[in-house]
Design a protein around this motif. Structure first.
Motif, PDB file in Angstrom:
ATOM      1  N   LYS A 153      -8.277   9.106  -5.729  1.00  0.00           N
ATOM      2  CA  LYS A 153      -8.322   9.986  -6.904  1.00  0.00           C
ATOM      3  C   LYS A 153      -8.881   9.277  -8.130  1.00  0.00           C
ATOM      4  CE  LYS A 153      -6.502  13.759  -5.211  1.00  0.00           C
ATOM      5  NZ  LYS A 153      -7.259  15.040  -5.191  1.00  0.00           N
ATOM      6  N   SER A 154      -9.086   7.963  -8.005  1.00  0.00           N
ATOM      7  CA  SER A 154      -9.573   7.139  -9.115  1.00  0.00           C
ATOM      8  C   SER A 154      -8.709   7.347 -10.352  1.00  0.00           C
ATOM      9  CB  SER A 154     -11.042   7.469  -9.426  1.00  0.00           C
ATOM     10  OG  SER A 154     -11.636   6.431 -10.162  1.00  0.00           O
ATOM     11  N   SER A 155      -7.403   7.185 -10.168  1.00  0.00           N
ATOM     12  CA  SER A 155      -6.432   7.453 -11.235  1.00  0.00           C
ATOM     13  C   SER A 155      -6.354   6.285 -12.218  1.00  0.00           C
ATOM     14  CB  SER A 155      -5.058   7.710 -10.624  1.00  0.00           C
ATOM     15  OG  SER A 155      -4.080   7.804 -11.631  1.00  0.00           O
ATOM     16  N   ASN A 156      -6.765   6.530 -13.435  1.00  0.00           N
ATOM     17  CA  ASN A 156      -6.635   5.520 -14.492  1.00  0.00           C
ATOM     18  C   ASN A 156      -5.173   5.303 -14.858  1.00  0.00           C
ATOM     19  OD1 ASN A 156      -9.433   5.335 -14.626  1.00  0.00           O
ATOM     20  ND2 ASN A 156      -9.601   6.818 -16.295  1.00  0.00           N
ATOM     21  N   VAL A 157      -4.390   6.380 -14.834  1.00  0.00           N
ATOM     22  CA  VAL A 157      -2.978   6.279 -15.185  1.00  0.00           C
ATOM     23  C   VAL A 157      -2.238   5.422 -14.158  1.00  0.00           C
ATOM     24  CG1 VAL A 157      -0.833   7.573 -15.485  1.00  0.00           C
ATOM     25  CG2 VAL A 157      -2.975   8.474 -16.414  1.00  0.00           C
ATOM     26  N   THR A 170      -5.072   7.321 -25.581  1.00  0.00           N
ATOM     27  CA  THR A 170      -4.561   8.124 -24.486  1.00  0.00           C
ATOM     28  C   THR A 170      -5.421   7.897 -23.258  1.00  0.00           C
ATOM     29  OG1 THR A 170      -3.728   9.833 -25.987  1.00  0.00           O
ATOM     30  CG2 THR A 170      -4.014  10.443 -23.666  1.00  0.00           C
ATOM     31  N   ILE A 171      -4.799   7.445 -22.179  1.00  0.00           N
ATOM     32  CA  ILE A 171      -5.495   7.243 -20.902  1.00  0.00           C
ATOM     33  C   ILE A 171      -5.421   8.552 -20.131  1.00  0.00           C
ATOM     34  CG2 ILE A 171      -5.500   5.939 -18.743  1.00  0.00           C
ATOM     35  CD1 ILE A 171      -4.133   3.660 -20.289  1.00  0.00           C
ATOM     36  N   ARG A 172      -6.556   8.983 -19.581  1.00  0.00           N
ATOM     37  CA  ARG A 172      -6.624  10.270 -18.889  1.00  0.00           C
ATOM     38  C   ARG A 172      -7.184  10.102 -17.488  1.00  0.00           C
ATOM     39  NH1 ARG A 172      -5.911  14.162 -22.802  1.00  0.00           N
ATOM     40  NH2 ARG A 172      -6.317  13.489 -24.958  1.00  0.00           N
ATOM     41  N   ASP A 173      -6.700  10.971 -16.597  1.00  0.00           N
ATOM     42  CA  ASP A 173      -7.248  11.064 -15.246  1.00  0.00           C
ATOM     43  C   ASP A 173      -8.174  12.268 -15.168  1.00  0.00           C
ATOM     44  OD1 ASP A 173      -5.961   8.858 -14.311  1.00  0.00           O
ATOM     45  OD2 ASP A 173      -4.312   9.961 -13.370  1.00  0.00           O
ATOM     46  N   VAL A 174      -9.310  12.092 -14.492  1.00  0.00           N
ATOM     47  CA  VAL A 174     -10.229  13.210 -14.298  1.00  0.00           C
ATOM     48  C   VAL A 174      -9.687  14.158 -13.234  1.00  0.00           C
ATOM     49  CG1 VAL A 174     -12.564  13.856 -13.578  1.00  0.00           C
ATOM     50  CG2 VAL A 174     -12.208  11.837 -15.011  1.00  0.00           C
ATOM     51  N   SER A 175      -9.141  13.596 -12.131  1.00  0.00           N
ATOM     52  CA  SER A 175      -8.602  14.405 -11.033  1.00  0.00           C
ATOM     53  C   SER A 175      -7.077  14.369 -11.087  1.00  0.00           C
ATOM     54  CB  SER A 175      -9.081  13.875  -9.675  1.00  0.00           C
ATOM     55  OG  SER A 175     -10.497  13.907  -9.611  1.00  0.00           O
ATOM     56  N   PRO A 205       0.789  -1.241   0.000  1.00  0.00           N
ATOM     57  CA  PRO A 205       0.000   0.000   0.000  1.00  0.00           C
ATOM     58  C   PRO A 205       0.817   1.285   0.000  1.00  0.00           C
ATOM     59  CG  PRO A 205      -0.945  -1.591   1.517  1.00  0.00           C
ATOM     60  CD  PRO A 205       0.352  -2.167   1.061  1.00  0.00           C
ATOM     61  N   THR A 206       2.014   1.258   0.542  1.00  0.00           N
ATOM     62  CA  THR A 206       2.803   2.498   0.641  1.00  0.00           C
ATOM     63  C   THR A 206       3.605   2.807  -0.607  1.00  0.00           C
ATOM     64  OG1 THR A 206       4.568   1.214   1.702  1.00  0.00           O
ATOM     65  CG2 THR A 206       2.986   2.343   3.154  1.00  0.00           C
ATOM     66  N   ASP A 207       3.614   1.900  -1.577  1.00  0.00           N
ATOM     67  CA  ASP A 207       4.364   2.153  -2.807  1.00  0.00           C
ATOM     68  C   ASP A 207       3.812   3.371  -3.538  1.00  0.00           C
ATOM     69  OD1 ASP A 207       6.066   0.046  -2.373  1.00  0.00           O
ATOM     70  OD2 ASP A 207       4.903  -1.378  -3.563  1.00  0.00           O
ATOM     71  N   ILE A 208       4.699   4.084  -4.218  1.00  0.00           N
ATOM     72  CA  ILE A 208       4.353   5.330  -4.898  1.00  0.00           C
ATOM     73  C   ILE A 208       4.370   5.119  -6.406  1.00  0.00           C
ATOM     74  CG2 ILE A 208       4.975   7.758  -5.249  1.00  0.00           C
ATOM     75  CD1 ILE A 208       3.994   7.128  -2.444  1.00  0.00           C
ATOM     76  N   VAL A 209       3.374   5.703  -7.083  1.00  0.00           N
ATOM     77  CA  VAL A 209       3.286   5.645  -8.543  1.00  0.00           C
ATOM     78  C   VAL A 209       3.278   7.077  -9.078  1.00  0.00           C
ATOM     79  CG1 VAL A 209       1.931   4.857 -10.522  1.00  0.00           C
ATOM     80  CG2 VAL A 209       1.985   3.482  -8.429  1.00  0.00           C
ATOM     81  N   ASP A 210       4.088   7.318 -10.072  1.00  0.00           N
ATOM     82  CA  ASP A 210       4.144   8.634 -10.708  1.00  0.00           C
ATOM     83  C   ASP A 210       3.051   8.707 -11.771  1.00  0.00           C
ATOM     84  OD1 ASP A 210       4.712  11.063 -11.817  1.00  0.00           O
ATOM     85  OD2 ASP A 210       6.806  10.606 -12.319  1.00  0.00           O
ATOM     86  N   VAL A 211       2.077   9.561 -11.576  1.00  0.00           N
ATOM     87  CA  VAL A 211       0.952   9.677 -12.514  1.00  0.00           C
ATOM     88  C   VAL A 211       1.014  10.981 -13.308  1.00  0.00           C
ATOM     89  CG1 VAL A 211      -0.543   8.232 -11.101  1.00  0.00           C
ATOM     90  CG2 VAL A 211      -0.538  10.702 -10.742  1.00  0.00           C
ATOM     91  N   TYR A 212       2.088  11.741 -13.145  1.00  0.00           N
ATOM     92  CA  TYR A 212       2.228  12.996 -13.881  1.00  0.00           C
ATOM     93  C   TYR A 212       2.403  12.686 -15.371  1.00  0.00           C
ATOM     94  CZ  TYR A 212       4.035  17.511 -15.352  1.00  0.00           C
ATOM     95  OH  TYR A 212       4.216  18.704 -16.003  1.00  0.00           O
ATOM     96  N   PRO A 213       1.778  13.446 -16.273  1.00  0.00           N
ATOM     97  CA  PRO A 213       0.934  14.654 -16.112  1.00  0.00           C
ATOM     98  C   PRO A 213      -0.566  14.364 -16.123  1.00  0.00           C
ATOM     99  CG  PRO A 213       1.529  14.431 -18.395  1.00  0.00           C
ATOM    100  CD  PRO A 213       2.114  13.223 -17.703  1.00  0.00           C
ATOM    101  N   GLY A 214      -0.957  13.154 -15.732  1.00  0.00           N
ATOM    102  CA  GLY A 214      -2.372  12.789 -15.726  1.00  0.00           C
ATOM    103  C   GLY A 214      -2.836  12.168 -17.024  1.00  0.00           C
ATOM    104  N   THR A 215      -1.902  11.873 -17.913  1.00  0.00           N
ATOM    105  CA  THR A 215      -2.233  11.194 -19.172  1.00  0.00           C
ATOM    106  C   THR A 215      -1.172  10.139 -19.445  1.00  0.00           C
ATOM    107  OG1 THR A 215      -1.019  12.805 -20.522  1.00  0.00           O
ATOM    108  CG2 THR A 215      -3.383  13.212 -20.158  1.00  0.00           C
TER     109      THR A 215
END
Length: 578
Positions: free
Chosen positions: A347-351, A327-332, A310-320
């Motif tokens: 954040k319901s991040s698709n990326v 192209t996968i996009r994040d709403v938030s 659970p503590t692992d970090i994922v880089d979701v920048y720039p949201g696409t």
């Protein structure tokens, strides 16, 4: 000289006499046999011309909710029929008969005239006994009555999609009435009567076979919860201008369906203006892409693989995220462009979900989703239920892996969705679903490691309670967990998606300390105030869950700590200063 033929051939004369004697003897013997030895033969043929067996109707078994509240009962009704030949003798009374039956006199007379050679025709079915007796009191020749039973549904439109209904002959045609028709249907009896050659009743002889009533059926639904769910779903559709909706609630421990409602609905007691679309039990028949409500299962597959914590970090920048032509996009957008696994769900991040899925592979996500019942038969045996579609690929390309991880490319029903969430709530143990009340807890199958399921429970609790989460799903006094989803509607008959057409979803369970209830809500095409699941469906979850937990007397797990009592000295000091 004339000579007699018999004299010339005496043996012929004797032969004729012998044959005549044998014939007379055979006839005499048959008469004696029929009257003395085999008299049952004549009796049977006589009875066939005068003794008749008329059916004794049997009422269907009572259908109740889990607490014994009636959902379907059989009430006696009168059916009037007529002998068309006998009716011709009373033409002068036809207008009076038509008025008593509530029919137009001219059309009624034409119908009777066209049936003048028929010995049986229905006049009207399903009258109350009082109404039927009023018609019989007119003494119209050729009019007779039959006692039958008609089904009545006290829950009306609230339970229509679950209970279903019967046809005019009292046979199950929809819902549980159809699924359990053999169980509910009674066995008609027989009454022996004497009738004359015109079919008129002379004597009621005896009951040759008693009618056997159908067996009672106790459903798993709780009528109190059914009314609660019906009200909140209907209010949400009105508030947001939605086209349709479904809500399913199940007991996490036993798999019993506690409530199942759909909108639009219908009144099974009055189906004159029934629209076929309103009869559809959308919770079991309509399939849809579940969107972000699938992310907890993809996350569970990641934790189960051992490659992620659970503590692992994922880089979701720039949201696409670009994958070939897609192209996968994040709403938030995430602050700083980095999220831990709980943050990805909040954040319901698709990326973020896609990157995790690329690491563990599409097959592991597919396997876990299959184990929690997606794309599988629920075993409820409900008429017309669909199993949806969970695609499997020989080679999982990035596009298929990503879309599966955030809930696209597969189709499920609302029942399958809530069942899957009940597995998470039940510490990873799957129990079979049931539409009938269960007397003992069923054995389950561990399909997700208990530690993984409990970790996901805590993450989904944060999805509801953390800042920026689905706070509209909160329940005062309880910790609850869940995930919203927003899915575009696929175009019917063509590829792609319909413009500006969405489904707002929410699925969750509570209380988190010891989950008891799981709920899934699907609202189709909201047109006012937005279309996101966290905005449209989450409030329905919060209201229904709050009411259900209280109705079921489940202890709160999120009460504020009690205030410490003031000491006597502190109270005295406070009084002195005032």
């Amino acid at each position: 000289m004339i000579r007699l033929e018999g004299a010339l051939y005496p043996w012929r004369f004797r032969l004729v006499l012998l044959l005549l004697a044998l014939m007379v003897g055979a006839i005499v013997w048959r008469i004696v046999d029929l009257h003395v030895f085999d008299h049952d033969f004549l009796k049977a043929h006589g009875d066939a011309r005068s003794v008749r067996h008329i059916p004794i109707p049997a009422h269907r078994g009572l259908m109740t909710d889990r607490n014994g509240e009636p959902l379907a009962v059989s009430t006696p009704v009168t059916t009037l029929w007529a002998n068309g030949k006998e009716l011709q003798a009373g033409k002068a009374q036809w207008p009076t008969l038509a008025a008593a039956l509530g029919q137009e006199p001219k059309a009624f007379a034409e119908r009777l005239q066209a049936s003048s050679e028929r010995e049986f025709l229905y006049l009207v079915r399903g009258l109350t006994p009082e109404q039927g007796q009023q018609v019989l009191d007119l003494k119209v020749p050729g009019v007779y009555a039959i006692e039958e039973f008609r089904r009545f549904y006290p829950g009306g439109e609230v339970t229509a999609h679950v209970v279903g209904f019967t046809d005019i002959d009292d046979r199950g045609r929809e819902g549980m009435e159809l699924a359990f028709d053999d169980w509910l249907a009674g066995v008609p009896g027989k009454r022996q009567v004497l009738k004359d050659r015109r079919g008129r009743l002379i004597k009621d002889v005896q009951v040759s076979q008693n009618a056997k009533a159908g067996k009672a059926l106790a459903l798993s639904i709780d009528l109190r919860l059914q009314y609660l769910a019906h009200r909140e779903l209907r209010n949400a559709l009105v508030e947001f201008g939605a086209k349709a909706g479904s809500l399913v609630m199940i007991d996490v421990k036993t798999g019993e369906v506690l409530a199942m409602v759909n909108q639009p609905t219908y009144n099974p007691n009055n189906r004159r203006n029934l629209q076929p679309a309103a009869m559809r039990n959308r919770a079991m028949i309509d399939v849809f892409e579940p969107g972000s409500t699938m992310k907890p299962f993809s996350m569970a597959a990641a934790l189960e693989s051992g490659r992620w914590k659970p503590t692992d970090i994922v880089d979701v920048y720039p949201g696409t995220l670009r994958i070939g032509r897609y192209t996968i996009r994040d709403v938030s957008r995430a602050e700083g462009g980095k999220l831990d696994l709980t943050g990805i769900l909040i954040k319901s991040s698709n990326v973020g979900m896609s990157k995790i899925a690329f690491d563990i592979g599409g097959q592991s996500i597919y396997t876990l989703m299959q184990q929690v019942g997606l794309g599988q038969d629920t075993g409820l045996g409900f008429p017309g239920e669909r199993v949806g579609n969970l695609p499997n690929h020989r080679e999982w390309r990035q596009a298929e892996t990503a879309t599966l991880s955030y809930g696209y490319g597969l189709s499920v029903t609302a029942v399958q969705l809530v069942h899957a969430y009940s597995v998470l709530a039940n510490n990873g143990r799957s129990v079979p679903l049931s539409m009938t009340r269960m007397d003992r807890k069923p054995e389950g199958v561990q399909v997700i490691p208990e530690s993984v399921a409990q970790t996901i429970q805590g993450m989904l609790q944060q999805v509801v309670e953390a800042p920026g989460g689905a706070y509209r799903a909160k329940v005062p006094g309880y910790h609850v967990a869940g995930k919203s989803g927003t899915a575009r509607k696929a175009t019917v008959g063509a590829k792609g998606y319909t413009e500006n057409a969405y489904r707002a979803l929410f699925a969750g369970f509570g209380p988190v300390a010891d989950p008891r209830i799981a709920v899934a809500i699907v609202i189709d095409e909201p047109s006012k105030g937005g279309y996101y699941g966290g905005l449209i469906s989450a409030p329905v979850f919060g209201k229904v869950m709050a009411g259900a937990l209280r109705l079921m007397n489940i202890a709160p797990d999120n009460l504020p700590p009690p205030e410490e009592p003031q000491t006597a000295s502190a109270a005295a000091g406070k009084g002195g200063r005032s």
